[in-house]
Design a protein around this motif. Structure first.
Motif, mmCIF file in Angstrom:
data_model
loop_
_atom_site.group_PDB
_atom_site.id
_atom_site.type_symbol
_atom_site.label_atom_id
_atom_site.label_comp_id
_atom_site.label_asym_id
_atom_site.label_seq_id
_atom_site.Cartn_x
_atom_site.Cartn_y
_atom_site.Cartn_z
ATOM 1 N N ILE B 19 8.205 -35.447 37.636
ATOM 2 C CA ILE B 19 9.624 -35.173 37.384
ATOM 3 C C ILE B 19 10.178 -36.282 36.490
ATOM 4 O O ILE B 19 10.288 -37.436 36.911
ATOM 5 C CB ILE B 19 10.419 -35.113 38.706
ATOM 6 C CG1 ILE B 19 9.806 -34.081 39.651
ATOM 7 C CG2 ILE B 19 11.892 -34.811 38.426
ATOM 8 C CD1 ILE B 19 10.420 -34.079 41.049
ATOM 9 N N SER B 24 8.572 -44.267 32.917
ATOM 10 C CA SER B 24 7.627 -44.214 34.033
ATOM 11 C C SER B 24 6.946 -42.848 34.126
ATOM 12 O O SER B 24 5.747 -42.766 34.389
ATOM 13 C CB SER B 24 8.335 -44.572 35.337
ATOM 14 O OG SER B 24 9.334 -43.614 35.632
ATOM 15 N N GLY B 45 16.226 -32.581 30.041
ATOM 16 C CA GLY B 45 16.814 -32.517 28.701
ATOM 17 C C GLY B 45 15.975 -31.732 27.715
ATOM 18 O O GLY B 45 14.992 -31.088 28.074
ATOM 19 N N GLY B 114 19.797 -41.323 29.321
ATOM 20 C CA GLY B 114 19.238 -40.549 28.211
ATOM 21 C C GLY B 114 18.498 -39.365 28.802
ATOM 22 O O GLY B 114 17.466 -39.551 29.438
ATOM 23 N N LYS B 120 15.064 -42.787 28.394
ATOM 24 C CA LYS B 120 15.649 -43.979 27.769
ATOM 25 C C LYS B 120 14.601 -44.780 26.994
ATOM 26 O O LYS B 120 14.943 -45.793 26.385
ATOM 27 C CB LYS B 120 16.295 -44.864 28.845
ATOM 28 C CG LYS B 120 17.493 -44.208 29.544
ATOM 29 C CD LYS B 120 18.270 -45.189 30.409
ATOM 30 C CE LYS B 120 17.542 -45.653 31.649
ATOM 31 N NZ LYS B 120 17.576 -44.762 32.818
ATOM 32 N N SER B 121 13.354 -44.323 27.005
ATOM 33 C CA SER B 121 12.342 -45.081 26.257
ATOM 34 C C SER B 121 12.628 -45.025 24.763
ATOM 35 O O SER B 121 12.115 -45.835 24.000
ATOM 36 C CB SER B 121 10.933 -44.544 26.540
ATOM 37 O OG SER B 121 10.673 -43.348 25.848
ATOM 38 N N GLN B 127 12.230 -55.250 25.819
ATOM 39 C CA GLN B 127 11.831 -56.533 26.414
ATOM 40 C C GLN B 127 10.892 -56.242 27.580
ATOM 41 O O GLN B 127 11.220 -55.421 28.451
ATOM 42 C CB GLN B 127 13.063 -57.290 26.901
ATOM 43 C CG GLN B 127 13.868 -57.906 25.754
ATOM 44 C CD GLN B 127 13.119 -59.055 25.104
ATOM 45 O OE1 GLN B 127 12.699 -59.997 25.768
ATOM 46 N NE2 GLN B 127 12.932 -58.983 23.793
ATOM 47 N N VAL B 273 15.341 -30.523 37.780
ATOM 48 C CA VAL B 273 14.777 -30.441 39.121
ATOM 49 C C VAL B 273 15.918 -30.529 40.137
ATOM 50 O O VAL B 273 16.742 -31.443 40.096
ATOM 51 C CB VAL B 273 13.729 -31.544 39.354
ATOM 52 C CG1 VAL B 273 13.314 -31.590 40.822
ATOM 53 C CG2 VAL B 273 12.524 -31.293 38.468
ATOM 54 N N ALA B 312 15.886 -44.371 38.325
ATOM 55 C CA ALA B 312 16.248 -44.773 39.680
ATOM 56 C C ALA B 312 17.265 -43.879 40.386
ATOM 57 O O ALA B 312 16.991 -43.315 41.440
ATOM 58 C CB ALA B 312 16.733 -46.219 39.666
ATOM 59 N N SER B 548 11.207 -52.452 33.069
ATOM 60 C CA SER B 548 10.465 -51.222 32.730
ATOM 61 C C SER B 548 8.954 -51.402 32.687
ATOM 62 O O SER B 548 8.204 -50.491 33.047
ATOM 63 C CB SER B 548 10.965 -50.660 31.401
ATOM 64 O OG SER B 548 12.371 -50.488 31.459
HETATM 65 C C1 LIG Z 1 20.119 -49.596 25.300
HETATM 66 C C2 LIG Z 1 19.090 -49.848 26.367
HETATM 67 C C3 LIG Z 1 18.376 -51.061 26.370
HETATM 68 C C4 LIG Z 1 17.395 -51.301 27.338
HETATM 69 N N1 LIG Z 1 16.630 -52.424 27.248
HETATM 70 C C5 LIG Z 1 15.596 -52.616 28.092
HETATM 71 C C6 LIG Z 1 14.693 -53.707 27.914
HETATM 72 O O1 LIG Z 1 14.809 -54.483 26.970
HETATM 73 N N2 LIG Z 1 13.691 -53.863 28.806
HETATM 74 C C7 LIG Z 1 13.528 -53.038 29.860
HETATM 75 O O2 LIG Z 1 12.610 -53.234 30.637
HETATM 76 N N3 LIG Z 1 14.351 -51.972 30.039
HETATM 77 C C8 LIG Z 1 15.378 -51.744 29.170
HETATM 78 N N4 LIG Z 1 16.199 -50.657 29.329
HETATM 79 C C9 LIG Z 1 16.041 -49.831 30.534
HETATM 80 C C10 LIG Z 1 14.921 -48.831 30.381
HETATM 81 O O3 LIG Z 1 15.220 -47.930 29.363
HETATM 82 C C11 LIG Z 1 14.755 -48.103 31.704
HETATM 83 O O4 LIG Z 1 14.473 -49.050 32.703
HETATM 84 C C12 LIG Z 1 13.584 -47.127 31.674
HETATM 85 O O5 LIG Z 1 13.741 -46.183 30.663
HETATM 86 C C13 LIG Z 1 13.474 -46.441 33.010
HETATM 87 O O6 LIG Z 1 12.371 -45.586 32.990
HETATM 88 P P1 LIG Z 1 12.405 -44.288 33.882
HETATM 89 O O7 LIG Z 1 11.158 -43.552 33.636
HETATM 90 O O8 LIG Z 1 12.720 -44.677 35.264
HETATM 91 O O9 LIG Z 1 13.681 -43.509 33.357
HETATM 92 P P2 LIG Z 1 14.042 -42.856 31.955
HETATM 93 O O10 LIG Z 1 13.281 -43.493 30.858
HETATM 94 O O11 LIG Z 1 15.504 -42.834 31.863
HETATM 95 O O12 LIG Z 1 13.495 -41.381 32.121
HETATM 96 C C14 LIG Z 1 13.967 -40.524 33.158
HETATM 97 C C15 LIG Z 1 13.833 -39.098 32.694
HETATM 98 O O13 LIG Z 1 14.030 -38.227 33.797
HETATM 99 C C16 LIG Z 1 14.818 -37.149 33.392
HETATM 100 N N5 LIG Z 1 15.498 -36.572 34.561
HETATM 101 C C17 LIG Z 1 16.497 -37.109 35.272
HETATM 102 N N6 LIG Z 1 16.866 -36.280 36.272
HETATM 103 C C18 LIG Z 1 16.060 -35.203 36.196
HETATM 104 C C19 LIG Z 1 15.965 -33.986 36.952
HETATM 105 N N7 LIG Z 1 16.759 -33.731 37.989
HETATM 106 N N8 LIG Z 1 15.035 -33.084 36.570
HETATM 107 C C20 LIG Z 1 14.221 -33.315 35.505
HETATM 108 N N9 LIG Z 1 14.280 -34.438 34.761
HETATM 109 C C21 LIG Z 1 15.191 -35.370 35.115
HETATM 110 C C22 LIG Z 1 15.766 -37.746 32.389
HETATM 111 O O14 LIG Z 1 16.300 -36.756 31.527
HETATM 112 C C23 LIG Z 1 14.873 -38.733 31.664
HETATM 113 O O15 LIG Z 1 14.233 -38.158 30.539
HETATM 114 C C24 LIG Z 1 17.167 -50.354 28.364
HETATM 115 C C25 LIG Z 1 17.875 -49.146 28.353
HETATM 116 C C26 LIG Z 1 18.810 -48.876 27.358
HETATM 117 C C27 LIG Z 1 19.505 -47.545 27.342
#
Ligand SMILES: Cc1cc2nc3c(=O)[nH]c(=O)nc-3n(C[C@H](O)[C@H](O)[C@H](O)COP(=O)(O)OP(=O)(O)OC[C@H]3O[C@@H](n4cnc5c(N)ncnc54)[C@H](O)[C@@H]3O)c2cc1C
Ligand code: SF4
Lengths: 181, 571
Positions: B19, B24, B45, B114, B120-121, B127, B273, B312, B548
């Motif tokens: 999901i 991650s 999205g 995002g 948000k990747s 960093q 989801v 999260a 991340s």
């Molecule tokens: C401007 C900016 C700068 C950042 N700088 C850093 C940095 O320098 N270093 C660092 O470590 N981190 C940084 N981060 C944070 C980093 O982007 C996040 O920690 C990371 O993307 C989290 O990964 P994730 O897989 O948990 O979530 P995300 O990458 O956000 O992915 C989650 C995905 O799940 C999807 N989703 C959500 N709910 C549902 C649902 N109900 N059903 C289906 N899909 C769903 C979303 O659409 C999204 O595509 C930054 C973020 C931003 C926006």
């Protein structure tokens, strides 16, 4: 076209790994679209005001670079609605003062007359006129400095420099411009 | 008819479901498919394909209608997302617009999201600092949160594993509080940064090291990066538009295409989801309920193992919304801690100044990274009146200026002949906040989102510990800047809302004891063994480092474990 060739050279740079995206071929959008709230004479006057702030010399001035259209676009889209009124009032005042002072329109004035008149607005007690002048001047500078002509011909703008050197001696060509996102 | 139903179930059955397709989820997908599992990635999205769907990536500054600035209408309609520094005309397409995905702020919380393939990747700042033994031992030592069920050594090999593939630049600095990794060449320092680092080394006898940030940029492509179709970073510093070179790590340029190459990946965008299906007879999760974002139709998909990687807070939402007779308060929530102990990083404070030296030197080119000040407070022993500490960013640069007072030809000449200014220095804090029960998220049953799912209610705030930390950061940095001879030192506490740091974590924390935690040391729900959470929701405490990279390492590690367990028929 420049954009397309940049993309092509990039594709070569990454070893042909990259296919040209669909939107790259259809690229012909003009960056500054038509103005929205000024009448044609007002627009022409704004162009003359911008040209007075940054005139043609041995290089093009604000007018030739369509900076006045950029100003209108910015005021329409990015400023509070009151800015449109300020712009219109300011333009009317410019025209009025030109006639009162020199007996002719701003457009007909010579460079010195126009410059004196605009500088007078800056010194004016009237907050609307002051704000008109500073807004138009700032946007003129911004529109000019971020125009394609200036960025590609007159300043050192690099899209993808491919490098970062932290400590290089200052030379005559060290002029750097901060990245415009 | 019976056959028809069986076929339908077959067509919607996979070995694994992931999901979320962000940082991650992309890793979970790559690892699962790499191990031969037919994997369905559900993403709420739209699809964003590498390069093709980066519409602004090659745009020159003058090609933007408003030269980068966003129209007032957009800013007014999006007061929350407009606070994010990375939201501008070139990147707006990747940020969630405030009105489209509402949530309830029981306390002010700027939730920056995002929602697209890649999550948000695409926009992150890249960093990638490892967490250290002190971060994993922290709660046990200071008594906050609960003890982590793992230690740094458990994660170290997985850090190495993901670093090599993602491509991380950095220097081997030999610091226990910021372990070294598998690094590509580091970015260069500039004169003033190098000077500051050296000066601090001398003055503080090595107790306040300043290093080049480790960042997910390919400074020197290795075969594994070229195999991904990625190339050397070109130093454009406009990464948040999407990078056509794959110069930085994103799911879109790296993990997802790699997963797709196995032929085992099914990526389903527009799939929101709703919840995870729990089968009481089998005692495990059997699949997920999805609302198609286009048709609003509810459908189900099935799998043997489910990875929750929705970022999260959305991961919390999905688990809270997954109720059954067995789990009336959310999936796996026997302890009652689901949604609680949310924590984040505190980016409130900053400091800036000027430096008079090195006026004969400048920089050339651009650098998508900056130096980093690892945590130096309370690392080896408790030495202040607040718990934990802060890391900080640091950077120096030289700008140019021109006299803009004139008008006419003089003004033009002045603009086109800028003078070089002095050096400016700046830093911002990244403070660890303490996970507390009172910082929580919950479902607001009264308010539904556009898909009929209860909205997430966020109740997260700073506390006294954070205020003390802000004060200490400003004091210590002022001292350091003064020692370095920086002038015109200006400090600020912008009192920004929690959330804007975009490092929200917790709510589904790991722990040894099922009575006080949701997940075991394998990121596996204590109570539902075939469900894994490997995003920020699983963090027991938050460290001061960017998180991340740690989510990536957890995702790869958890998949490895899950597949071994599946092969042993334990799942
Ligand atoms: C401007 C900016 C700068 C950042 N700088 C850093 C940095 O320098 N270093 C660092 O470590 N981190 C940084 N981060 C944070 C980093 O982007 C996040 O920690 C990371 O993307 C989290 O990964 P994730 O897989 O948990 O979530 P995300 O990458 O956000 O992915 C989650 C995905 O799940 C999807 N989703 C959500 N709910 C549902 C649902 N109900 N059903 C289906 N899909 C769903 C979303 O659409 C999204 O595509 C930054 C973020 C931003 C926006
Ligand atoms: S700095 Fe590197 S990664 Fe970022 S956009 Fe430029 S080339 Fe891509």
């Amino acid at each position: 076209m420049q954009r397309r060739s940049a993309l092509k050279s990039m594709a070569v740079a990454v070893g042909g790994l990259m296919a040209l995206p669909g939107w790259a071929s259809g690229w012909n959008r003009t960056t500054v679209q038509s103005a929205r709230f000024l009448s044609a004479p007002q627009d022409a006057l704004l162009a003359d005001v911008a040209e007075t702030i940054l005139p043609a010399t041995d290089t093009p001035g604000a007018k030739a670079l369509n900076v006045h259209q950029f100003i209108q676009k910015m005021i329409t889209d990015c400023f509070e609605p009151t800015a449109q009124e300020t712009l219109k009032k300011g333009l009317a005042a410019v025209e009025e003062k030109a006639r009162a002072t020199y007996g002719k329109s701003f457009a007909e004035g010579d460079a010195t007359q126009r410059t004196t008149l605009l500088s007078g607005l800056n010194a004016s007690e009237d907050p609307t006129l002051k704000s008109f002048y500073s807004t138009v001047k700032n946007l003129t500078i911004r529109g000019y400095m971020t125009s394609e002509y200036v960025m590609t011909n007159l300043t050192k703008f690099e899209f993808a420099p491919g490098r970062y050197h932290g400590c290089v001696p200052v030379t005559a060509s060290s002029k750097t411009l901060t990245e415009k996102k | 008819m019976a056959n028809f139903a069986i076929d339908a179930v077959k067509a919607t059955t996979y070995d694994a479901i992931v999901i979320g397709s962000g940082i991650s989820g992309g890793w979970a997908a790559k690892e699962l498919t790499g191990k031969g599992l037919r994997t369905l990635v559900l993403e709420r999205g739209r699809d964003v394909r590498h390069i093709t769907d980066y519409p602004t990536t090659m745009m020159q500054p003058w090609e933007f209608e408003h030269r980068g600035q966003l129209p007032l209408e957009i800013r007014k309609a999006n007061p929350i997302i407009s606070k994010c520094y990375a939201f501008y005309e070139g990147s707006a397409q990747f940020f969630v617009k405030d009105a489209e995905h509402p949530y309830v702020q029981e306390k002010p919380f700027d939730w920056i999201r995002g929602y697209q393939v890649g999550g948000k990747s695409l926009m992150w700042a890249r960093q990638t600092q490892r967490w250290s033994q002190f971060d994993f031992e922290g709660p046990a030592r200071d008594g906050f949160a609960v003890d982590w069920p793992i230690r740094y050594e458990d994660l170290a090999p997985w850090y190495s594993y993901v670093e090599k593939f993602a491509g991380i630049s950095g220097n081997k600095d030999g610091l226990p509080q910021l372990p070294d990794g598998e690094f590509l060449p580091p970015h260069e320092w500039n004169c003033v940064e190098k000077y500051f680092s050296q000066k601090m080394k001398d003055h503080y006898k090595g107790s306040r090291p300043i290093i080049m940030g480790r960042a997910a940029h390919i400074t020197k492509p290795q075969p594994i990066h070229l195999q991904q179709g990625r190339a050397q970073c070109q130093h454009r510093t406009i990464c948040e538009r999407g990078c056509p070179f794959g110069g930085y790590f994103s799911s879109n340029s790296s993990t997802l295409p790699w997963a797709a190459k196995t032929g085992k990946l099914t990526l389903r965008p527009h799939s929101v989801v709703h919840s995870i299906i729990y089968d009481e007879k089998k005692g495990k999760a059997t699949g997920v309920r999805v609302i198609d974002a286009n048709t609003k139709e509810m459908m189900e998909f099935y799998a043997r193992v489910i990875f929750v990687n929705a970022a999260a807070l959305n991961t919390n939402l999905i688990l809270l919304n997954s109720t059954s007779n067995r789990f009336p308060n959310g999936l796996g929530n026997d302890s009652g801690v689901l949604g609680k102990y949310v924590a984040f990083h505190n980016y409130r404070a900053g400091i800036s100044g000027d430096y008079d030296g090195f006026l004969d030197m400048t920089t050339d080119g651009k650098r998508p990274n900056s130096p980093y000040i690892p945590r130096f407070r309370n690392v080896f022993k408790q030495e202040t009146d607040f718990l934990r500490g802060y890391a900080a960013g640091f950077n120096a640069g030289r700008s140019s200026y021109s006299d803009q007072s004139g008008i006419g030809a003089d003004l033009k000449t002045s603009l086109l002949n800028p003078k070089m200014g002095g050096w400016h220095v700046g830093s911002h804090m990244m403070g660890e906040t303490i996970p507390k029960e009172s910082n929580y998220v919950a479902l607001d049953a009264g308010q539904k989102d556009p898909f009929g799912i209860p909205q997430l209610k966020i109740s997260v705030a700073y506390d006294d510990n954070d205020d003390k930390m802000v004060k200490d950061y400003l004091e210590q940095m002022t001292e350091m800047f003064t020692v370095a001879g920086f002038k015109n030192i200006r400090t600020r506490d912008d009192k920004r809302n929690p959330g804007l740091d975009i490092h929200e974590m917790g709510g589904v924390r790991m722990g040894k004891d099922p009575k006080t935690s949701m997940l075991n040391k394998w990121n596996q729900l204590h109570a539902v063994k075939n469900v894994f959470v490997t995003d920020g929701a699983s963090m027991t405490s938050t460290s001061t480092q960017n998180p991340s990279l740690t989510y990536m390492a957890f995702a790869a590690r958890a998949v490895d474990y899950a597949v071994k367990e599946m092969n042993k028929k334990n799942l």
